[in-house]
Design a protein around this motif. Structure first.
Motif, PDB file in Angstrom:
ATOM      1  N   ILE A  17      -9.339 -21.140   1.405  1.00  0.00           N
ATOM      2  CA  ILE A  17      -9.773 -19.911   1.864  1.00  0.00           C
ATOM      3  C   ILE A  17     -10.192 -19.623   2.995  1.00  0.00           C
ATOM      4  CG2 ILE A  17     -12.484 -19.184   2.173  1.00  0.00           C
ATOM      5  CD1 ILE A  17     -12.978 -19.672  -0.722  1.00  0.00           C
ATOM      6  N   ASN A  18     -10.179 -21.194   3.861  1.00  0.00           N
ATOM      7  CA  ASN A  18      -9.426 -20.496   5.180  1.00  0.00           C
ATOM      8  C   ASN A  18      -8.470 -20.241   5.757  1.00  0.00           C
ATOM      9  OD1 ASN A  18      -8.430 -21.767   7.582  1.00  0.00           O
ATOM     10  ND2 ASN A  18     -10.001 -22.966   7.971  1.00  0.00           N
ATOM     11  N   ILE A  19      -7.038 -20.474   4.643  1.00  0.00           N
ATOM     12  CA  ILE A  19      -5.932 -20.106   5.702  1.00  0.00           C
ATOM     13  C   ILE A  19      -6.026 -19.017   4.520  1.00  0.00           C
ATOM     14  CG2 ILE A  19      -3.308 -20.435   4.430  1.00  0.00           C
ATOM     15  CD1 ILE A  19      -4.076 -23.080   6.482  1.00  0.00           C
ATOM     16  N   PHE A  20      -6.297 -18.435   3.793  1.00  0.00           N
ATOM     17  CA  PHE A  20      -6.517 -16.985   3.172  1.00  0.00           C
ATOM     18  C   PHE A  20      -7.120 -16.231   4.144  1.00  0.00           C
ATOM     19  CE2 PHE A  20      -8.620 -13.586   1.196  1.00  0.00           C
ATOM     20  CZ  PHE A  20      -7.217 -12.706   1.014  1.00  0.00           C
ATOM     21  N   ALA A  21      -7.960 -16.565   4.756  1.00  0.00           N
ATOM     22  CA  ALA A  21      -8.882 -15.259   5.850  1.00  0.00           C
ATOM     23  C   ALA A  21      -7.608 -15.618   6.949  1.00  0.00           C
ATOM     24  CB  ALA A  21     -10.406 -16.104   6.108  1.00  0.00           C
ATOM     25  N   TRP A  27      -2.897 -10.272   9.524  1.00  0.00           N
ATOM     26  CA  TRP A  27      -2.435  -8.625   8.866  1.00  0.00           C
ATOM     27  C   TRP A  27      -2.776  -7.919   9.314  1.00  0.00           C
ATOM     28  CZ3 TRP A  27      -4.676  -5.641   5.095  1.00  0.00           C
ATOM     29  CH2 TRP A  27      -3.841  -4.817   4.548  1.00  0.00           C
ATOM     30  N   LEU A  28      -4.050  -7.873   9.113  1.00  0.00           N
ATOM     31  CA  LEU A  28      -5.119  -6.611   9.897  1.00  0.00           C
ATOM     32  C   LEU A  28      -4.727  -6.461  11.385  1.00  0.00           C
ATOM     33  CD1 LEU A  28      -8.656  -7.552   7.603  1.00  0.00           C
ATOM     34  CD2 LEU A  28      -6.501  -5.944   7.186  1.00  0.00           C
ATOM     35  N   TYR A  29      -4.575  -7.270  12.290  1.00  0.00           N
ATOM     36  CA  TYR A  29      -4.869  -6.986  13.974  1.00  0.00           C
ATOM     37  C   TYR A  29      -3.564  -8.608  13.839  1.00  0.00           C
ATOM     38  CZ  TYR A  29      -5.542  -8.390  18.656  1.00  0.00           C
ATOM     39  OH  TYR A  29      -5.592  -8.250  19.588  1.00  0.00           O
ATOM     40  N   SER A  30      -2.195  -7.920  14.793  1.00  0.00           N
ATOM     41  CA  SER A  30      -1.222  -8.746  15.726  1.00  0.00           C
ATOM     42  C   SER A  30      -1.029  -8.658  16.668  1.00  0.00           C
ATOM     43  CB  SER A  30      -0.043  -8.034  14.186  1.00  0.00           C
ATOM     44  OG  SER A  30       0.190  -7.148  14.701  1.00  0.00           O
ATOM     45  N   GLY A  31      -1.954  -8.535  17.676  1.00  0.00           N
ATOM     46  CA  GLY A  31      -2.010  -8.343  18.549  1.00  0.00           C
ATOM     47  C   GLY A  31      -2.421  -9.948  19.237  1.00  0.00           C
ATOM     48  N   SER A  32      -2.031  -9.896  20.145  1.00  0.00           N
ATOM     49  CA  SER A  32      -1.696 -10.605  21.507  1.00  0.00           C
ATOM     50  C   SER A  32      -2.870 -12.344  20.786  1.00  0.00           C
ATOM     51  CB  SER A  32      -2.027 -10.730  22.968  1.00  0.00           C
ATOM     52  OG  SER A  32      -3.343 -10.148  23.831  1.00  0.00           O
ATOM     53  N   ALA A  33      -4.188 -12.209  20.461  1.00  0.00           N
ATOM     54  CA  ALA A  33      -5.101 -12.671  20.322  1.00  0.00           C
ATOM     55  C   ALA A  33      -4.952 -13.113  18.496  1.00  0.00           C
ATOM     56  CB  ALA A  33      -6.699 -12.050  20.732  1.00  0.00           C
ATOM     57  N   SER A  34      -4.279 -12.724  18.296  1.00  0.00           N
ATOM     58  CA  SER A  34      -4.223 -12.370  17.138  1.00  0.00           C
ATOM     59  C   SER A  34      -3.636 -14.398  15.767  1.00  0.00           C
ATOM     60  CB  SER A  34      -2.718 -11.811  16.372  1.00  0.00           C
ATOM     61  OG  SER A  34      -2.056 -12.341  16.357  1.00  0.00           O
ATOM     62  N   ALA A  36      -5.887 -17.097  17.593  1.00  0.00           N
ATOM     63  CA  ALA A  36      -6.913 -17.213  18.043  1.00  0.00           C
ATOM     64  C   ALA A  36      -7.523 -17.540  17.081  1.00  0.00           C
ATOM     65  CB  ALA A  36      -6.768 -17.224  19.115  1.00  0.00           C
ATOM     66  N   LEU A  37      -7.795 -15.669  16.731  1.00  0.00           N
ATOM     67  CA  LEU A  37      -8.772 -14.836  16.535  1.00  0.00           C
ATOM     68  C   LEU A  37      -8.865 -15.478  14.485  1.00  0.00           C
ATOM     69  CD1 LEU A  37     -10.938 -12.760  15.802  1.00  0.00           C
ATOM     70  CD2 LEU A  37      -9.021 -11.376  15.712  1.00  0.00           C
ATOM     71  N   SER A  38      -7.577 -15.571  14.567  1.00  0.00           N
ATOM     72  CA  SER A  38      -7.329 -15.859  12.677  1.00  0.00           C
ATOM     73  C   SER A  38      -8.110 -16.601  12.306  1.00  0.00           C
ATOM     74  CB  SER A  38      -6.178 -16.051  12.862  1.00  0.00           C
ATOM     75  OG  SER A  38      -5.417 -16.679  13.102  1.00  0.00           O
ATOM     76  N   MET A  39      -7.774 -18.319  13.513  1.00  0.00           N
ATOM     77  CA  MET A  39      -8.243 -19.305  13.488  1.00  0.00           C
ATOM     78  C   MET A  39      -9.921 -19.639  13.645  1.00  0.00           C
ATOM     79  SD  MET A  39      -5.215 -21.699  15.410  1.00  0.00           S
ATOM     80  CE  MET A  39      -6.063 -23.100  15.618  1.00  0.00           C
ATOM     81  N   MET A  40     -10.256 -18.489  14.012  1.00  0.00           N
ATOM     82  CA  MET A  40     -12.348 -18.795  14.107  1.00  0.00           C
ATOM     83  C   MET A  40     -12.074 -17.955  13.142  1.00  0.00           C
ATOM     84  SD  MET A  40     -13.050 -17.920  17.711  1.00  0.00           S
ATOM     85  CE  MET A  40     -11.747 -16.537  18.928  1.00  0.00           C
ATOM     86  N   VAL A  41     -11.182 -17.018  12.608  1.00  0.00           N
ATOM     87  CA  VAL A  41     -12.366 -16.409  11.210  1.00  0.00           C
ATOM     88  C   VAL A  41     -11.926 -17.146  10.126  1.00  0.00           C
ATOM     89  CG1 VAL A  41     -11.842 -14.409   9.151  1.00  0.00           C
ATOM     90  CG2 VAL A  41     -11.625 -13.832  12.027  1.00  0.00           C
ATOM     91  N   GLY A  42     -10.604 -17.852   9.886  1.00  0.00           N
ATOM     92  CA  GLY A  42     -10.516 -18.622   8.843  1.00  0.00           C
ATOM     93  C   GLY A  42     -11.840 -19.993   8.998  1.00  0.00           C
ATOM     94  N   THR A  43     -11.883 -20.223  10.109  1.00  0.00           N
ATOM     95  CA  THR A  43     -12.480 -21.511  10.032  1.00  0.00           C
ATOM     96  C   THR A  43     -14.077 -21.081   9.846  1.00  0.00           C
ATOM     97  OG1 THR A  43     -11.745 -22.405  12.134  1.00  0.00           O
ATOM     98  CG2 THR A  43     -14.123 -23.222  12.228  1.00  0.00           C
TER      99      THR A  43
END
Length: 134
Positions: A17-21, A27-34, A36-43
Motif C-alpha cells: 500500500i505504501n509503495i502503491f500510494a 503519477w499525479l504530481y511529477s514536480g520538483s517535490a514529487s 518527498a511528497l510521494s514518500m509522505m503520502v506512502g508513509t
C-alpha cells in the motif's frame, strides 16, 4: 512462529500500500517535490493500514473508547518516527545512488522491512503492552 508469519504478511500488505500510494502520488504530481511528497503520502497510507492491522491481528488490542484509541494511535505513530527515518534514508539512498524509480522503490521496501522488524519490538514493549506487565 505463527505471529511472525502473520506479522510478515501484514507488513507486506502495508508495504504494498505504501509503495502503491507513492507511485500514484508521483503519477499525479511529477514536480520538483514529487519524491518527498510521494514518500509522505506512502508513509501516511502505510501507517494507517499497519496500525489497524497490527492492533487487530497482532496485538488483539481493544481501545476503551475513541479518546483511548487516539492516544494509542499517537503513541504508535511516535514509535514509528525512528523507523520512518530508517525507511526514508534507505529509499533516498537508493534514489540518489541508482537514479531509478524502480530501485528507489526497492530501497523503500528494504527500509520498510528493517523498520517493521524494529517497530514490532517497540510496539510490543511500549504501545500495546498490558498494564503492569514489563
Amino acid at each position: 512462529m505463527k505471529v511472525a508469519a502473520i506479522y510478515a504478511l501484514l507488513a507486506a500488505i502495508a508495504t504494498a500500500i505504501n509503495i502503491f500510494a507513492q507511485a500514484l502520488s508521483v503519477w499525479l504530481y511529477s514536480g520538483s517535490a514529487s519524491i518527498a511528497l510521494s514518500m509522505m503520502v506512502g508513509t501516511g497510507a502505510g501507517l494507517i493500514v499497519k496500525y489497524v492491522l497490527d492492533k487487530r491481528y497482532i496485538f488483539r488490542f481493544k481501545a476503551v473508547n475513541a479518546a483511548h484509541n487516539g492516544r494509542i494511535f499517537l503513541l504508535y505513530s511516535l514509535m514509528g518516527v525512528f523507523t520512518t527515518v530508517i525507511f526514508w534514508s534507505t529509499e533516498l539512498a537508493f534514489h540518489f545512488i541508482f537514479q531509478s524509480a524502480e530501485l528507489r522503490y526497492l530501497g523503500g521496501i528494504i527500509g520498510l522491512a528493517i523498520g517493521y522488524l524494529t517497530k514490532y519490538e517497540l510496539d510490543k514493549r511500549f504501545v500495546f503492552r498490558t498494564p503492569g506487565v514489563a
